[in-house]
Design a protein around this motif. Structure first.
Motif, mmCIF file in Angstrom:
data_model
loop_
_atom_site.group_PDB
_atom_site.id
_atom_site.type_symbol
_atom_site.label_atom_id
_atom_site.label_comp_id
_atom_site.label_asym_id
_atom_site.label_seq_id
_atom_site.Cartn_x
_atom_site.Cartn_y
_atom_site.Cartn_z
ATOM 1 N N ILE A 89 -2.451 0.583 1.503
ATOM 2 C CA ILE A 89 -3.447 1.023 1.630
ATOM 3 C C ILE A 89 -4.162 0.600 0.401
ATOM 4 N N HIS A 118 -0.533 5.377 8.065
ATOM 5 C CA HIS A 118 -0.359 6.615 7.973
ATOM 6 C C HIS A 118 0.745 7.343 6.754
ATOM 7 N N LEU A 133 1.288 9.252 0.592
ATOM 8 C CA LEU A 133 0.934 8.981 -0.277
ATOM 9 C C LEU A 133 1.151 9.815 -1.416
ATOM 10 N N ARG A 144 -2.811 11.484 5.673
ATOM 11 C CA ARG A 144 -4.080 10.568 7.070
ATOM 12 C C ARG A 144 -3.220 11.552 7.860
ATOM 13 N N TRP A 182 -4.387 1.903 5.296
ATOM 14 C CA TRP A 182 -3.852 3.084 5.598
ATOM 15 C C TRP A 182 -3.172 3.057 7.037
#
Length: 461
Positions: free
Chosen positions: A173, A280, A283, A295, A277
């Motif tokens: 990410i 997925h 985070l 996400r 990302w």
């Protein structure tokens, strides 16, 4: 930035077509073998596993609003199986092996929830993912490493986690100023409203009535009093989490800590190409006033964190409405970590409460003298922990001596929170000190700010 809630208490409900139609209220005085107060994850998992274990047992679930009204339908969608409470505090009344067993049992909730959703046909957008706890300055990176090393000391399987450097973190990410990250595997992303509503439907299919629009006004041995009638039952389970202080006699048992989220519009693929990302991941960051994000299924970013952390007198929000200042703070976190998304429209914002015990460590139990049981005080880990709570309460109610009932969180007694205004002063002081500490570290302090240690000392965090 004027964000509407569109009449829903969270984006997750907007995503499934809006607030569901209410089930019927308690029709009057009834009797049951077990009365469960609260139709969130804790209450529903308890009803589900108990009825599965004994189809003859009479269970009644009573709920002030509708199933999934509280944190179960408003959280960040982290099915983490995590253990971020103090192991040392559990160790005071238990053993190292038992604490490790609890850690292992919590981790197992991810597979268990996924198995039940498959068996019951619940589509909750569940996707197995890693958890990426990113650090954007040296003190944060030091804390990430310290947490990684603590997990190793407590026998977390090494294959479940790793520390990664700046380049690999940004490849996953593209976080601004990422210096590294603590990665934990075997977690899952979930759409919480889909999960809690699907679970409620599964409980009803088992023949358990869920009485909504039924506000509980009192709990005592053998009796739950509501505005719709009385439920008499030898076993009563309090599954009210952050709403517990609204019950007479429980005003200081749990502190309702506020948390809020924003959700962006669906981002175009070109923007996702900049952000990455692709895994997925869930985070988070290692700031003191930390954030959490996912996400979503349709390519939005859901970003959460603390807004107004606590309302005087343990008051809760009004159906998820949050302050404009909170929305702006969360948007600032989003754009600080992901400046690529700074122009994205914010489609929805909401808040809710999570339950915090005085020692910041969750518990579950059943008093054999009164027949009153409980589970909660998850401190933000309720999506997964509530599943273990449901199975544990099942065994306690059925008087089984099992590995679950011997875990160190069972039947722990925790002292109450202080009276006002001490609660308000303590919590707000803690978060103000956290914000100052984060700002100093962001400005170049090369070690964890001592103000953060002072904040923890004030509240026993």
């Amino acid at each position: 930035m004027d964000v509407k809630t569109n009449g829903n208490i969270s984006f997750w409900y907007a995503d499934i077509g809006g607030i569901p139609a209410y089930r019927g209220a308690l029709p009057g005085d009834i009797e049951a073998d077990v009365c469960i107060v609260g139709a969130g994850f804790t209450g529903l998992w308890t009803a589900y596993y108990l009825r599965k274990a004994d189809p003859s047992i009479r269970i009644a679930v009573v709920e002030r609003e509708f199933a999934g009204f509280g944190a179960s339908g408003r959280n960040g969608g982290w099915l983490s199986g995590g253990f971020w409470w103090s192991r040392e505090k559990y160790l005071k009344s238990s053993t190292r092996g038992a604490v490790i067993d609890m850690q292992r049992a919590m981790a197992g909730t991810v597979d268990e929830v996924i198995a039940v959703t498959g068996a019951e046909g619940i589509d909750a957008d569940i996707r197995r993912v890693d958890n990426l706890n990113v650090a954007v300055n040296k003190p944060q990176l030091d804390r990430a490493r310290a947490e990684y090393e603590e997990f190793l000391r407590w026998d977390m399987p090494p294959e479940r986690m790793e520390m990664i450097g700046a380049a690999e973190a940004k490849a996953r990410i593209n976080i601004r100023n990422a210096q590294g990250a603590f990665v934990i595997r075997d977690m899952a992303r979930v759409q919480p409203a889909k999960l809690v509503r699907g679970l409620a439907d599964a409980v009803e299919r088992l023949g358990v009535p869920i009485y909504e629009q039924t506000e509980v006004t009192g709990i005592e041995k053998g009796k739950v009093t509501t505005r719709r009638g009385t439920v008499r039952a030898p076993v009563i389970i309090r599954a009210t989490e952050g709403f517990t202080p609204g019950l007479p006699g429980y005003e200081r048992a749990i502190l309702p800590l506020n948390s809020a989220l924003i959700v962006t519009e669906p981002l175009p693929q070109a923007l996702w190409d900049e952000i990455g990302w692709n895994g997925h991941e869930l985070l988070g960051d290692t700031a003191h006033a930390y954030c959490y994000a996912q996400r979503t299924r349709e390519g939005r970013i859901a970003m959460g964190g603390r807004g107004v952390p606590y309302r005087f007198g343990s008051r809760t929000d009004v159906r998820g409405q949050t302050q404009q200042a909170t929305i702006e703070k969360l948007h600032a976190i989003l754009t600080r970590l992901l400046p690529q998304a700074s122009g994205a429209r914010i489609d929805h914002a909401w808040c809710g409460v999570l339950g915090v015990p005085r020692d910041w460590c969750t518990s579950a139990g059943l008093d054999p003298q009164t027949g009153i049981g409980w589970a909660g005080g998850y401190v933000g880990l309720g999506v997964s922990s509530s599943n273990l709570a449901g199975r544990t309460l099942r065994d306690l109610i059925l008087r089984r001596d099992t590995e679950l009932t011997r875990l160190p969180w069972v039947n722990r007694t925790v002292r109450q929170w202080e009276p006002e205004p001490l609660r308000w002063l303590g919590v707000h002081s803690m978060y103000q000190l956290y914000r100052i500490a984060d700002a100093r570290e962001e400005a170049g302090l090369d070690h964890t700010s001592r103000l953060a240690h002072l904040a923890d000392l004030i509240t026993g965090h």
